[in-house]
Design a protein around this motif. Structure first.
Motif, PDB file in Angstrom:
ATOM      1  N   SER A 181       0.816  -1.208   0.000  1.00  0.00           N
ATOM      2  CA  SER A 181       0.000   0.000   0.000  1.00  0.00           C
ATOM      3  C   SER A 181       0.851   1.259   0.000  1.00  0.00           C
ATOM      4  N   MET A 182       2.062   1.161   0.547  1.00  0.00           N
ATOM      5  CA  MET A 182       2.971   2.304   0.622  1.00  0.00           C
ATOM      6  C   MET A 182       3.861   2.415  -0.616  1.00  0.00           C
ATOM      7  N   GLY A 183       3.658   1.530  -1.590  1.00  0.00           N
ATOM      8  CA  GLY A 183       4.517   1.536  -2.771  1.00  0.00           C
ATOM      9  C   GLY A 183       5.856   0.887  -2.542  1.00  0.00           C
ATOM     10  N   LEU A 184       5.939   0.041  -1.502  1.00  0.00           N
ATOM     11  CA  LEU A 184       7.192  -0.627  -1.134  1.00  0.00           C
ATOM     12  C   LEU A 184       6.959  -2.129  -1.043  1.00  0.00           C
ATOM     13  N   LEU A 185       6.387  -2.690  -2.104  1.00  0.00           N
ATOM     14  CA  LEU A 185       5.985  -4.096  -2.115  1.00  0.00           C
ATOM     15  C   LEU A 185       7.105  -5.021  -1.655  1.00  0.00           C
ATOM     16  N   ASN A 186       6.778  -5.867  -0.648  1.00  0.00           N
ATOM     17  CA  ASN A 186       7.686  -6.895  -0.127  1.00  0.00           C
ATOM     18  C   ASN A 186       8.898  -6.302   0.589  1.00  0.00           C
ATOM     19  N   GLN A 187       8.819  -5.043   0.954  1.00  0.00           N
ATOM     20  CA  GLN A 187       9.921  -4.413   1.690  1.00  0.00           C
ATOM     21  C   GLN A 187       9.485  -4.151   3.131  1.00  0.00           C
ATOM     22  N   THR A 188       9.164  -5.226   3.838  1.00  0.00           N
ATOM     23  CA  THR A 188       8.612  -5.075   5.192  1.00  0.00           C
ATOM     24  C   THR A 188       9.642  -4.568   6.193  1.00  0.00           C
ATOM     25  N   ARG A 189      10.917  -4.619   5.845  1.00  0.00           N
ATOM     26  CA  ARG A 189      11.951  -4.085   6.731  1.00  0.00           C
ATOM     27  C   ARG A 189      12.362  -2.659   6.362  1.00  0.00           C
TER      28      ARG A 189
END
Length: 254
Positions: free
Chosen positions: A181-189
């Motif tokens: 949703s933040m435009g940072l797909l799969n970048q949970t860190r």
């Protein structure tokens, strides 16, 4: 026969940290194997795992021999699905993609009988020990635990309203969909995602509710616990299997 108490719900409301494991493998055997590992709760995933209600019931039955409390994540905020999952014996559910207080109220209503909700009545189901629990219907609200999942920027903007809904026992922040949703797909860190999660937790706590999270990175999990997460999943069964298998194969290739 009396309805058992819900120890997970009581622990959440007492603010006691509950450590969990995500069960994505739709297997009663693996569920039974990890149910006595020492976790406080296990998440039976009905959203992203290839599980239907009979699969989830089998996992609930298998976990009954262990010490961890089962939490069932339903595939959607759908009263029909929620009804079926409750009838097969789930006392704690996690409802994904809740975007507003109205949707949170709908999730709670799906777990309550009239006049407080819309859950359909069935007496001779597994949840009532097939009609043997004399107090099931008088204590169902007391023992039912409803967790809602906020996982978009829009949902986090409304998190205080969601957390304030009567009957919502915990608010779980979904880091994967939030990153997307933040435009940072799969970048949970990513620092921005981590900051958004921690800010969401502070606001959930300030609203008088209990935040939860999934973090399979031990450092990040401890960070979120320090930030106020009360129910924290620290691993995923299929990832544990893959990593262990890859490591073992690598050792012998070398």
């Amino acid at each position: 026969m009396r309805r058992p108490e819900n120890p997970f719900k009581r622990a959440l409301h007492a603010g006691r940290q509950q450590i969990g494991l995500w069960c994505s493998i739709p297997s009663a055997l693996t569920a039974e194997a990890v149910a006595a590992s020492g976790f406080d709760w296990l998440l039976i995933d009905g959203e992203h795992a290839p599980s239907d209600v009979p699969d989830m019931m089998a996992q609930l039955q298998a976990m009954a021999r262990g010490t961890a409390h089962p939490v069932v994540r339903v595939p959607w905020n759908d009263p029909v699905i929620i009804k079926r999952v409750l009838d097969v014996g789930a006392d704690t559910i996690l409802v994904p993609m809740v975007q507003s207080a109205e949707e949170a109220r709908a999730a709670v209503a799906a777990t309550r009988y009239p006049p407080h909700g819309i859950r359909g009545f069935a007496s001779n189901v597994r949840a009532t020990a097939f009609g043997r629990m004399s107090d099931y219907f008088t204590r169902h609200e007391e023992e039912m635990c409803v967790l809602v999942q906020v996982e978009t920027v829009e949902a986090l903007e409304k998190v205080e309203e969601i957390a304030a809904v009567d009957g919502v026992d915990g608010v779980f922040i979904g880091p994967g969909d939030l990153s997307a949703s933040m435009g940072l797909l799969n970048q949970t860190r990513h620092p921005d995602v981590v900051a958004a999660v921690e800010d969401g937790m502070r606001r959930i706590l300030a609203a008088g509710n209990r935040p939860g999270i999934l973090a399979n990175d031990p450092v990040l999990a401890r960070r979120y616990m320090a930030a106020g997460a009360v129910f924290t999943a620290v691993g995923i069964d299929v990832m544990l299997l893959v990593r262990a298998a890859d490591d073992l194969a690598r050792q012998f290739r070398e």
